[in-house]
Design an enzyme around this catalytic site. Structure first.
Site, PDB file in Angstrom:
ATOM      1  N   ARG A   1       7.674   9.838 -22.791  1.00 52.93           N
ATOM      2  CA  ARG A   1       7.422  11.278 -22.625  1.00 52.93           C
ATOM      3  C   ARG A   1       6.367  11.546 -21.570  1.00 52.93           C
ATOM      4  O   ARG A   1       6.347  12.601 -20.959  1.00 52.93           O
ATOM      5  CB  ARG A   1       6.915  11.871 -23.949  1.00 52.93           C
ATOM      6  CG  ARG A   1       7.901  11.768 -25.052  1.00 52.93           C
ATOM      7  CD  ARG A   1       7.365  12.484 -26.254  1.00 52.93           C
ATOM      8  NE  ARG A   1       7.371  13.907 -26.023  1.00 52.93           N
ATOM      9  CZ  ARG A   1       7.805  14.801 -26.885  1.00 52.93           C
ATOM     10  NH1 ARG A   1       8.247  14.423 -28.036  1.00 52.93           N
ATOM     11  NH2 ARG A   1       7.779  16.069 -26.608  1.00 52.93           N
TER      12      ARG A   1
ATOM     13  N   ASN B   1      -0.234  18.345 -26.939  1.00 52.41           N
ATOM     14  CA  ASN B   1       0.893  18.360 -26.013  1.00 52.41           C
ATOM     15  C   ASN B   1       1.156  19.824 -25.682  1.00 52.41           C
ATOM     16  O   ASN B   1       1.381  20.622 -26.581  1.00 52.41           O
ATOM     17  CB  ASN B   1       2.125  17.737 -26.707  1.00 52.41           C
ATOM     18  CG  ASN B   1       3.391  17.915 -25.896  1.00 52.41           C
ATOM     19  OD1 ASN B   1       3.340  17.961 -24.660  1.00 52.41           O
ATOM     20  ND2 ASN B   1       4.518  18.009 -26.587  1.00 52.41           N
ATOM     21  N   GLY B   2       1.102  20.170 -24.386  1.00 54.40           N
ATOM     22  CA  GLY B   2       1.321  21.568 -24.012  1.00 54.40           C
ATOM     23  C   GLY B   2       0.307  21.988 -22.963  1.00 54.40           C
ATOM     24  O   GLY B   2      -0.370  21.146 -22.364  1.00 54.40           O
TER      25      GLY B   2
ATOM     26  N   LYS C   1      10.249  12.630 -20.112  1.00 54.44           N
ATOM     27  CA  LYS C   1      11.551  12.806 -20.727  1.00 54.44           C
ATOM     28  C   LYS C   1      11.748  14.216 -21.274  1.00 54.44           C
ATOM     29  O   LYS C   1      12.800  14.809 -21.132  1.00 54.44           O
ATOM     30  CB  LYS C   1      11.718  11.774 -21.844  1.00 54.44           C
ATOM     31  CG  LYS C   1      13.042  11.853 -22.581  1.00 54.44           C
ATOM     32  CD  LYS C   1      14.171  11.382 -21.697  1.00 54.44           C
ATOM     33  CE  LYS C   1      15.527  11.515 -22.336  1.00 54.44           C
ATOM     34  NZ  LYS C   1      16.585  11.436 -21.320  1.00 54.44           N
TER      35      LYS C   1
ATOM     36  N   TRP D   1       0.801  12.924 -20.066  1.00 53.14           N
ATOM     37  CA  TRP D   1       1.421  13.283 -18.788  1.00 53.14           C
ATOM     38  C   TRP D   1       0.550  14.414 -18.260  1.00 53.14           C
ATOM     39  O   TRP D   1       0.544  15.510 -18.793  1.00 53.14           O
ATOM     40  CB  TRP D   1       2.853  13.760 -19.023  1.00 53.14           C
ATOM     41  CG  TRP D   1       3.625  14.031 -17.780  1.00 53.14           C
ATOM     42  CD1 TRP D   1       4.322  13.119 -17.032  1.00 53.14           C
ATOM     43  CD2 TRP D   1       3.818  15.293 -17.129  1.00 53.14           C
ATOM     44  NE1 TRP D   1       4.916  13.740 -15.968  1.00 53.14           N
ATOM     45  CE2 TRP D   1       4.633  15.066 -15.989  1.00 53.14           C
ATOM     46  CE3 TRP D   1       3.375  16.598 -17.380  1.00 53.14           C
ATOM     47  CZ2 TRP D   1       5.010  16.081 -15.124  1.00 53.14           C
ATOM     48  CZ3 TRP D   1       3.748  17.611 -16.515  1.00 53.14           C
ATOM     49  CH2 TRP D   1       4.566  17.352 -15.403  1.00 53.14           C
TER      50      TRP D   1
ATOM     51  N   LYS E   1      20.236  11.627 -10.022  1.00 52.06           N
ATOM     52  CA  LYS E   1      19.934  10.301 -10.567  1.00 52.06           C
ATOM     53  C   LYS E   1      19.238   9.444  -9.515  1.00 52.06           C
ATOM     54  O   LYS E   1      18.247   8.793  -9.793  1.00 52.06           O
ATOM     55  CB  LYS E   1      21.207   9.575 -11.034  1.00 52.06           C
ATOM     56  CG  LYS E   1      21.824  10.049 -12.325  1.00 52.06           C
ATOM     57  CD  LYS E   1      21.075   9.673 -13.571  1.00 52.06           C
ATOM     58  CE  LYS E   1      20.120  10.709 -14.022  1.00 52.06           C
ATOM     59  NZ  LYS E   1      20.510  11.880 -14.691  1.00 52.06           N
TER      60      LYS E   1
ATOM     61  N   HIS F   1      29.107  24.465   6.314  1.00 51.64           N
ATOM     62  CA  HIS F   1      28.319  25.701   6.405  1.00 51.64           C
ATOM     63  C   HIS F   1      26.838  25.404   6.660  1.00 51.64           C
ATOM     64  O   HIS F   1      25.987  26.254   6.447  1.00 51.64           O
ATOM     65  CB  HIS F   1      28.492  26.527   5.135  1.00 51.64           C
ATOM     66  CG  HIS F   1      29.916  26.949   4.919  1.00 51.64           C
ATOM     67  ND1 HIS F   1      30.548  27.864   5.730  1.00 51.64           N
ATOM     68  CD2 HIS F   1      30.840  26.546   4.022  1.00 51.64           C
ATOM     69  CE1 HIS F   1      31.795  28.023   5.329  1.00 51.64           C
ATOM     70  NE2 HIS F   1      32.005  27.227   4.291  1.00 51.64           N
TER      71      HIS F   1
ATOM     72  N   CYS G   1       3.464  15.129 -23.276  1.00 49.12           N
ATOM     73  CA  CYS G   1       2.587  14.117 -23.847  1.00 49.12           C
ATOM     74  C   CYS G   1       3.139  13.741 -25.218  1.00 49.12           C
ATOM     75  O   CYS G   1       3.835  14.525 -25.853  1.00 49.12           O
ATOM     76  CB  CYS G   1       1.185  14.664 -24.032  1.00 49.12           C
ATOM     77  SG  CYS G   1       0.461  15.255 -22.507  1.00 49.12           S
TER      78      CYS G   1
ATOM     79  N   GLU H   1      24.745  15.663  -9.908  1.00 51.77           N
ATOM     80  CA  GLU H   1      24.132  14.750 -10.869  1.00 51.77           C
ATOM     81  C   GLU H   1      23.894  13.371 -10.226  1.00 51.77           C
ATOM     82  O   GLU H   1      22.864  12.748 -10.446  1.00 51.77           O
ATOM     83  CB  GLU H   1      25.033  14.646 -12.119  1.00 51.77           C
ATOM     84  CG  GLU H   1      24.636  13.609 -13.151  1.00 51.77           C
ATOM     85  CD  GLU H   1      23.257  13.821 -13.777  1.00 51.77           C
ATOM     86  OE1 GLU H   1      22.591  14.821 -13.481  1.00 51.77           O
ATOM     87  OE2 GLU H   1      22.848  12.932 -14.547  1.00 51.77           O
TER      88      GLU H   1
ATOM     89  N   GLU I   1      15.617  10.746  -8.669  1.00 57.57           N
ATOM     90  CA  GLU I   1      14.575  10.725  -9.708  1.00 57.57           C
ATOM     91  C   GLU I   1      14.114   9.325 -10.064  1.00 57.57           C
ATOM     92  O   GLU I   1      12.977   9.143 -10.484  1.00 57.57           O
ATOM     93  CB  GLU I   1      14.994  11.493 -10.960  1.00 57.57           C
ATOM     94  CG  GLU I   1      16.064  10.848 -11.789  1.00 57.57           C
ATOM     95  CD  GLU I   1      16.400  11.654 -13.028  1.00 57.57           C
ATOM     96  OE1 GLU I   1      15.519  12.317 -13.572  1.00 57.57           O
ATOM     97  OE2 GLU I   1      17.580  11.612 -13.443  1.00 57.57           O
TER      98      GLU I   1
HETATM   99  C1  F6R Z   1      17.396  14.093 -15.524  1.00 58.08           C
HETATM  100  C2  F6R Z   1      16.943  14.648 -16.776  1.00 58.08           C
HETATM  101  C3  F6R Z   1      16.442  16.043 -16.787  1.00 58.08           C
HETATM  102  C4  F6R Z   1      16.857  16.756 -18.086  1.00 58.08           C
HETATM  103  C5  F6R Z   1      16.212  18.143 -18.157  1.00 58.08           C
HETATM  104  C6  F6R Z   1      16.671  18.899 -19.376  1.00 58.08           C
HETATM  105  O1  F6R Z   1      17.871  12.792 -15.663  1.00 58.08           O
HETATM  106  O2  F6R Z   1      16.940  13.992 -17.788  1.00 58.08           O
HETATM  107  O3  F6R Z   1      16.856  16.746 -15.671  1.00 58.08           O
HETATM  108  O4  F6R Z   1      18.242  16.850 -18.110  1.00 58.08           O
HETATM  109  O5  F6R Z   1      14.830  18.006 -18.175  1.00 58.08           O
HETATM  110  O6  F6R Z   1      16.365  18.210 -20.539  1.00 58.08           O
HETATM  111  P1  F6R Z   1      17.066  18.556 -21.921  1.00 58.08           P
HETATM  112  O7  F6R Z   1      18.495  18.171 -21.790  1.00 58.08           O
HETATM  113  O8  F6R Z   1      16.334  17.713 -22.923  1.00 58.08           O
HETATM  114  O9  F6R Z   1      16.898  20.017 -22.146  1.00 58.08           O
END
Ligand code: F6R
Length: 607
Positions: A27, A100-101, A602, A74, A484, A503, A2, A480, A487
């Protein structure tokens, strides 16, 4: 997850609050709200939905008071309804709290408060904080907040206002970030420096168990024993333009396009003319690094995939054995530590709860800790013994893009740094670094060809499943690429080592399951071609990421995306870019907002 904002001062509070909240919207964004102390008392507006809805509602008001709190939510406890939006209030409507938490013991506290006669109006864990403050208030808001938080278990970054003491905001922190800034515009509290950087670049970061008392013209910060602390301001090196879309439709596109610059910024000043690496943040621990016999890298999500590439890099270039783990899993392992083992934490935000908790666990064992972190002054940056900042600028889009390529660039620098402390010769080091410096131009040329990726997205947009596969350095790139896609466009995607397909997962392949294969000129080219053919034999459509000029690859694929030639150790920096673009275009074609994927936030500040 949040976003929290507090402001006390004489500016137009609602406009200022909304602007700050817009910058935190990434966020968490399923509901939003604000509260303000007017002459008539505490007023509030809350909405289920986005911050723009809150802005529209506020246009119908004429608030003039101060202080004020804003929040974008969130959801954790309770759905994204208006009632569950923050701020949350006490029974009398005198205390407002944004949080937030997660308060892990809120059910027990709530039951007790209900027995004592408190009336609850939401399903949130946060509401207990407002009622506790009401219960403990005896003429001193700071003391009431202190007593309330002493009962809380879990994580919180919070800001509190009360009609009883309308000249201040009380902020407190445990595991979730809180920054404070007092400048000409007034006093600010936020969960993220990006929200308030337009007013000042100088911030105070609270540590766990600290409380801040913020007024229009000053602040005091106290520890749990009520000692007043002298804390140093941290200067945030972002300018406001970097936190805006600058003409792009989405932050994600802007941030992908920024990669040539962010890679340059990440390596700037860190490569010496004679082919060495200079990392100022490691100076103080360079002797310990010299005697390191093992390195363990811990991270989550995209940062974890960057760390997987880091393992290949550091092992190959420096010869140090490297283990890579998910921070969330590491924390619960009963794992013996090696005597000369160091730990590296990789995190864009520097606030990811799982990574932070793993760091705290490692610190208990007194092991050497390093960080690769983008957000200056963040918790992981502060708590590690040494580290390297990304200098990639703020990453706002939820899907990490420029942070990933920046992390890879810094991991390369670190590998060379550690290598030079050992057997890596100057010419070998210079070769890698010279090529690293070429990457921004090469990334730019991929970005210039983005229309080609967009056409591929149009061609493949109706498929419901995708496989991404690669080997060695590009096995993490495949992971990755799949992350992408899933998500932001909600398409099922698997990332695999191409070698692992036989496998088990190859059973999934048929004409409706296309594969992206990273098939660059490299040590595993021949093996990749075999794996590609195994998929094609099962009628799987094949899109190959190939090195420019590779004519033969056309015989092994239905579609080819070419990227410039580079050294294998650096190839993920280039290979990931088409995957980022493909995921972006797929999301947009499907009508989704890539900056705000459903269910995601985020900065993941809860475990
Ligand atoms: C995916 C993404 C997340 C972050 C993960 C770690 O696109 O952004 O998987 O990589 O939540 O976040 P940080 O790097 O801020 O620790």
């Amino acid at each position: 997850m949040c976003g929290i904002i507090g402001y006390v001062g004489s500016k137009n509070n609602t406009e200022l609050g909304i602007r700050a909240l817009k910058r935190l919207e990434y966020r968490g964004y399923d509901s939003a709200g604000m509260a303000i102390i007017e002459e008539s008392g505490l007023e509030s507006v809350k909405v289920s939905g986005k911050v723009d809805k809150l802005r529209d509602k506020l246009k119908e008001t004429d608030f003039k008071g101060t202080p004020t709190l804003f929040h974008s939510r969130w959801s954790t406890h309770g759905g994204p309804t208006r009632e569950n939006a923050h701020p949350q209030f006490d029974c009398k409507g005198e205390v407002a709290v944004v949080h937030n938490g997660i308060i892990e013991n809120f059910t027990k506290i709530k039951e007790r408060l209900i027995e004592e006669g408190h009336k609850f109006s939401s399903e949130t864990d946060t509401e207990v904080i407002a009622h506790l403050i009401e219960k403990f208030y005896d003429g001193d808001l700071e003391e009431a907040v202190r007593k309330a938080i002493n009962l809380l278990e879990g994580a919180y970054g919070l800001a509190v206002i009360s009609t009883k003491e309308p000249d201040k905001i009380i902020a407190a922190k445990m595991s979730s970030p809180v920054v404070v800034s007092v400048n000409e515009a007034g006093g600010f509290v936020s969960s993220d420096p990006a929200a308030i950087v337009e007013h000042s670049k100088n911030m105070i970061f609270l540590e766990d168990e600290e409380i801040a008392i913020v007024t229009e013209d000053g602040f005091r910060i106290k520890d749990r024993d009520q000692n007043v602390l002298e804390k140093e301001e941290v200067e945030i090196d972002w300018d406001l333009k970097e936190a805006q879309k600058s003409g792009y439709d989405h932050f994600m596109m802007k941030e992908m396009m920024e990669q040539p610059k962010s890679i340059k910024d990440s390596i700037r000043g860190r490569i010496t003319d004679d082919g060495d690496v200079k990392l100022g943040g490691l100076d103080e621990i360079s002797h310990e690094l010299e005697s390191l016999e093992k390195l363990t890298i811990l991270a989550c999500g995209t940062s974890h995939f960057a760390s997987m590439v880091g393992k290949y890099l550091i092992e190959e270039i420096s010869g140090i054995p490297v283990e890579v783990g998910l921070a969330s899993e590491f924390r619960y392992r009963k794992r013996p530590y090696d005597k000369k083992e160091g730990f590296l934490f990789v995190s864009q935000s520097g606030e990811t709860a799982d990574t932070l908790k793993a760091l705290e666990e490692v610190k208990k064992r007194h092991a050497l800790t390093l960080g690769i972190v983008n957000v200056v002054g963040s918790s992981i940056a502060r708590k590690t013994d040494g580290g390297v900042y990304n200098h990639a600028g703020p990453e706002i889009g939820v899907a990490s893009t420029k942070a990933f390529t920046s992390q890879l660039s810094i991991l390369t620098l670190l590998a060379v740094y550690l290598g030079r402390q050992r057997d890596l010769s100057k010419p070998e080091s210079a070769k890698i670094l010279t090529e690293l410096e070429q990457l921004p131009k090469k990334v730019e040329s991929i970005l210039e060809n983005r229309e080609e990726i967009k056409e591929k997205a149009e061609r493949y947009k109706d498929y419901e499943h995708f496989l991404f596969m690669g080997r060695r350095y590009n096995y993490p790139t495949a992971m990755e690429g799949a992350l992408k896609l899933k998500e932001i466009s909600y398409i099922h995607a698997e990332g695999y080592s191409a070698a692992e397909m036989k496998h088990g997962p190859i059973a999934l392949i048929d004409e409706d399951f296309p594969t992206f294969a990273v098939c660059l000129q490299s040590s595993v080219y021949g093996k990749m071609i075999s794996n590609v053919e195994e998929i094609r034999a099962r009628k799987g459509p094949m899109i190959v990421l190939a090195t420019e000029g590779d004519e033969d690859i056309k015989n092994h694929s239905d579609d080819v995306i070419e990227i410039p030639q580079t050294m294998e150790v650096l190839s993920p920096v280039l290979a990931v870019v088409p995957f980022q673009l493909f995921a972006y275009y797929m999301a947009v074609l499907k009508g989704f907002d890539p900056d705000k994927p459903r269910n995601l936030s985020k900065v993941v500040t809860v475990e």
